[in-house]
Design an enzyme around this catalytic site. Structure first.
Site, short mmCIF file in Angstrom:
data_model
loop_
_atom_site.label_atom_id
_atom_site.label_comp_id
_atom_site.label_asym_id
_atom_site.label_seq_id
_atom_site.Cartn_x
_atom_site.Cartn_y
_atom_site.Cartn_z
CB SER A 9 -62.72 36.58 103.19
OG SER A 9 -63.20 36.86 104.55
CG ASP B 235 -59.54 44.00 104.63
OD1 ASP B 235 -60.24 44.09 105.68
OD2 ASP B 235 -59.26 42.66 104.17
CG HIS C 23 -62.43 41.67 103.60
ND1 HIS C 23 -61.23 41.31 103.99
CD2 HIS C 23 -63.43 40.60 103.82
CE1 HIS C 23 -61.24 39.97 104.09
NE2 HIS C 23 -62.69 39.53 104.08
#
Length: 327
Positions: free
Chosen positions: A166, A272, A302
């Site tokens: 991320s 995502d 995600h």
């Protein structure tokens, strides 16, 4: 009481409150942390310890070594690749010692048979970008000059991989861009590749996947908008180079990554909202002459492998094959 909806109130979903001085108050009760595990145990995939990096910035790192390297009096002289892993959290949340990241890094060390260096970095909005990038680069300098026994005995300085999840994937990407201009300064460290795990990218125009997953319950655009508002330099929008690497046909430094023959692994989940931009960044890197291995998984949200340990085995096998293809 039900959890707050990310769509209805992203601030409540993130457990943050804006303060008048520009800082935020974080409720970290949903992010349990854990101590390092310095003593070998059959139950631990890796041993770990915490070490300071820059005391003025209060930055530090957690170092992981596969338990197999120290169990049963093993004094193997085998040198292991170094994986520098930057944690996620939208640049505004989380820490190195968060249980989810600790467990993930421990398994990375074991399954990839690598030393994992997981550095902390200063969080926004108290320290807006590029502060995190500065700290990410400083961690490489720490490795280079470290006199830590695990580093000296086990680290293969000629095989370094920058990895992150991320925001950490964004960080690994930008630390990589910065590092192309300091290859000689980093010596004897040699970066061989970037492993971008669900990297945190964004832009002003909504992508098709963001529109399709507008009501995503994990990381919808309304939540990532807040994260970018709090982490980008004051006065810029999401088409800044920090958040959107595709703007202006990308950084000229990508061509240097290609010339250095660093390989990149782009990892994403089809559920995502950021998946389309991740694919666009991979396409851009290929256009610039970078060798990119793409690994996208249907049904994955995600950060899926961080949240669900059962999803890690396939991921780690793919990463291991990627690393072996570079060594």
């Amino acid at each position: 009481m039900s959890e707050p909806s990310p769509i209805a109130d992203p601030y409540a979903y993130l457990n943050i409150v804006n303060n008048p001085d520009g800082s935020i108050t974080r409720d970290l009760s949903n992010f349990p942390c854990t101590a390092a595990t310095p003593d070998p145990s059959p139950l631990n995939p890796a041993v770990s310890k915490d070490l300071p990096v820059n005391q003025l910035k209060s930055t530090w790192l957690r170092l992981y070594l596969p338990s197999s390297a120290v169990n049963e009096g093993n004094v193997s002289s085998q040198k292991l690749p170094i994986v520098v892993y930057y944690h996620g959290g939208g640049f505004i949340l989380c820490s190195v010692d968060m249980q989810l990241f600790h467990d993930f890094c421990s398994e990375v060390a074991r399954d990839l048979n690598a030393i994992v260096v997981s550095p902390s970095y200063r969080l926004a909005p108290e320290h807006r970008l590029p502060a995190a990038y500065d700290d990410g680069v400083e961690a490489l300098d720490w490795i280079k000059t470290s006199d830590d026994e695990w580093i000296k005995s086990h680290a293969d300085f000629s095989n370094v991989f920058l990895m992150g999840t991320s925001a950490g994937g964004n960080l690994a990407y930008n630390v990589g861009l910065r590092s192309v201009d300091s290859v000689s300064d980093l010596s004897p460290l040699q970066i061989r590749g970037l492993i971008l795990h669900h990297p945190f990218f964004g832009g002003e125009e909504r992508s098709e996947s963001e529109i399709r997953l507008m009501n995503d319950q994990v990381c919808p655009p309304i939540v990532t908008d807040v994260m970018w508002d709090l982490s980008l330099p004051v006065g810029v929008d999401r088409d800044h180079e920090y958040s959107n690497p595709t703007v202006g046909d990308g950084s000229e430094k990508l061509e240097k990554i290609g010339r250095l023959r660093w390989k990149v692994m782009m990892i994403g989940g089809e559920d995502d909202p950021m998946i389309d931009l991740q694919k666009d960044v991979a396409k851009l890197m290929k256009k610039k002459g970078v060798e990119v291995v793409e690994h996208y998984t249907g049904g994955h949200v995600h950060g899926a492998e961080i949240r669900d340990p059962s999803k890690r085995k396939t991921l780690f096998l793919s990463i291991k094959n990627f690393i072996f293809s570079v060594l």
